[in-house]
Scaffold this motif. Structure first.
Motif, mmCIF file in Angstrom:
data_model
loop_
_atom_site.group_PDB
_atom_site.id
_atom_site.type_symbol
_atom_site.label_atom_id
_atom_site.label_comp_id
_atom_site.label_asym_id
_atom_site.label_seq_id
_atom_site.Cartn_x
_atom_site.Cartn_y
_atom_site.Cartn_z
ATOM 1 N N SER A 8 -33.277 -3.624 -14.176
ATOM 2 C CA SER A 8 -33.178 -3.907 -12.885
ATOM 3 C C SER A 8 -33.120 -2.474 -12.172
ATOM 4 C CB SER A 8 -31.713 -4.455 -12.520
ATOM 5 O OG SER A 8 -30.786 -3.638 -12.881
ATOM 6 N N GLN A 9 -33.237 -1.538 -12.717
ATOM 7 C CA GLN A 9 -33.460 -0.121 -12.356
ATOM 8 C C GLN A 9 -34.701 0.514 -12.368
ATOM 9 O OE1 GLN A 9 -30.268 -0.782 -13.718
ATOM 10 N NE2 GLN A 9 -29.647 -0.787 -11.732
ATOM 11 N N MET A 10 -35.648 -0.356 -12.804
ATOM 12 C CA MET A 10 -37.286 -0.241 -13.024
ATOM 13 C C MET A 10 -37.964 0.550 -11.789
ATOM 14 S SD MET A 10 -39.057 -2.776 -15.494
ATOM 15 C CE MET A 10 -40.520 -2.028 -15.493
ATOM 16 N N LEU A 14 -41.723 13.314 -11.069
ATOM 17 C CA LEU A 14 -41.790 14.230 -11.905
ATOM 18 C C LEU A 14 -43.365 14.511 -12.119
ATOM 19 C CD1 LEU A 14 -39.321 12.885 -14.259
ATOM 20 C CD2 LEU A 14 -39.254 14.999 -13.291
ATOM 21 N N LYS A 15 -44.141 13.406 -12.257
ATOM 22 C CA LYS A 15 -45.561 13.737 -12.322
ATOM 23 C C LYS A 15 -46.225 14.656 -11.299
ATOM 24 C CE LYS A 15 -46.969 9.879 -15.181
ATOM 25 N NZ LYS A 15 -47.673 8.707 -15.262
ATOM 26 N N GLU A 22 -39.959 5.624 -9.408
ATOM 27 C CA GLU A 22 -40.164 6.490 -8.294
ATOM 28 C C GLU A 22 -39.664 7.758 -8.951
ATOM 29 O OE1 GLU A 22 -37.713 7.754 -4.248
ATOM 30 O OE2 GLU A 22 -37.574 5.510 -4.992
ATOM 31 N N LEU A 23 -38.867 7.894 -10.085
ATOM 32 C CA LEU A 23 -38.431 9.231 -10.567
ATOM 33 C C LEU A 23 -39.844 9.680 -11.342
ATOM 34 C CD1 LEU A 23 -36.545 11.338 -11.330
ATOM 35 C CD2 LEU A 23 -35.745 10.018 -13.084
ATOM 36 N N GLU A 64 -39.176 11.173 -21.400
ATOM 37 C CA GLU A 64 -37.802 10.510 -21.254
ATOM 38 C C GLU A 64 -37.901 9.198 -20.238
ATOM 39 O OE1 GLU A 64 -35.601 10.734 -23.227
ATOM 40 O OE2 GLU A 64 -35.890 12.613 -24.174
ATOM 41 N N VAL A 65 -38.390 9.541 -19.057
ATOM 42 C CA VAL A 65 -38.551 8.387 -18.179
ATOM 43 C C VAL A 65 -39.498 7.345 -18.559
ATOM 44 C CG1 VAL A 65 -39.288 7.664 -15.799
ATOM 45 C CG2 VAL A 65 -37.894 9.899 -16.025
#
Length: 102
Positions: free
Chosen positions: A40-42, A52-53, A47-48, A20-21
């Motif tokens: 703008s939220q890239m 997750l990784k 970071e998310l 999803e990310v």
């Protein structure tokens, strides 16, 4: 969203969240596709994705502790940007299983 009952099910949810990310990042990179508000939220999504990784690596190696009664490290970021994360409930399910165990 269902709660995983085993580490294998948890890993499946982590993989789904990573997908999803990565999909959101692809959309954000392609501003011509009409998803310019995500661009703008890239850094948030990057970071998310890193969090997750790292979680996936730990779970796959059997090194992740469940039932620790603490949030996943990336949850403050997720809560801050929840209105911009369409799969927020998936991340909430991951966090609940992390905190409470199976």
């Amino acid at each position: 969203m269902y709660q995983p009952k085993t580490p294998a099910q948890y890993l499946e949810l982590v993989d789904q969240a990573i997908f999803e990310v990565e999909d959101l990042l692809r959309c954000a990179q392609d501003e011509e596709g009409g998803i310019a508000e995500f661009a703008s939220q890239m850094p948030v999504y990057q970071e998310l994705l890193e969090g997750l990784k790292a979680l996936r690596t730990a779970v796959a190696a059997g090194q992740h502790a469940f039932g620790v009664k603490q949030d996943l490290p990336f949850m403050p970021l997720v809560r801050q940007w929840r209105s911009r994360i369409p799969f927020y409930t998936l991340l909430g399910s991951l966090n609940t299983a992390h905190k409470e165990g199976f």
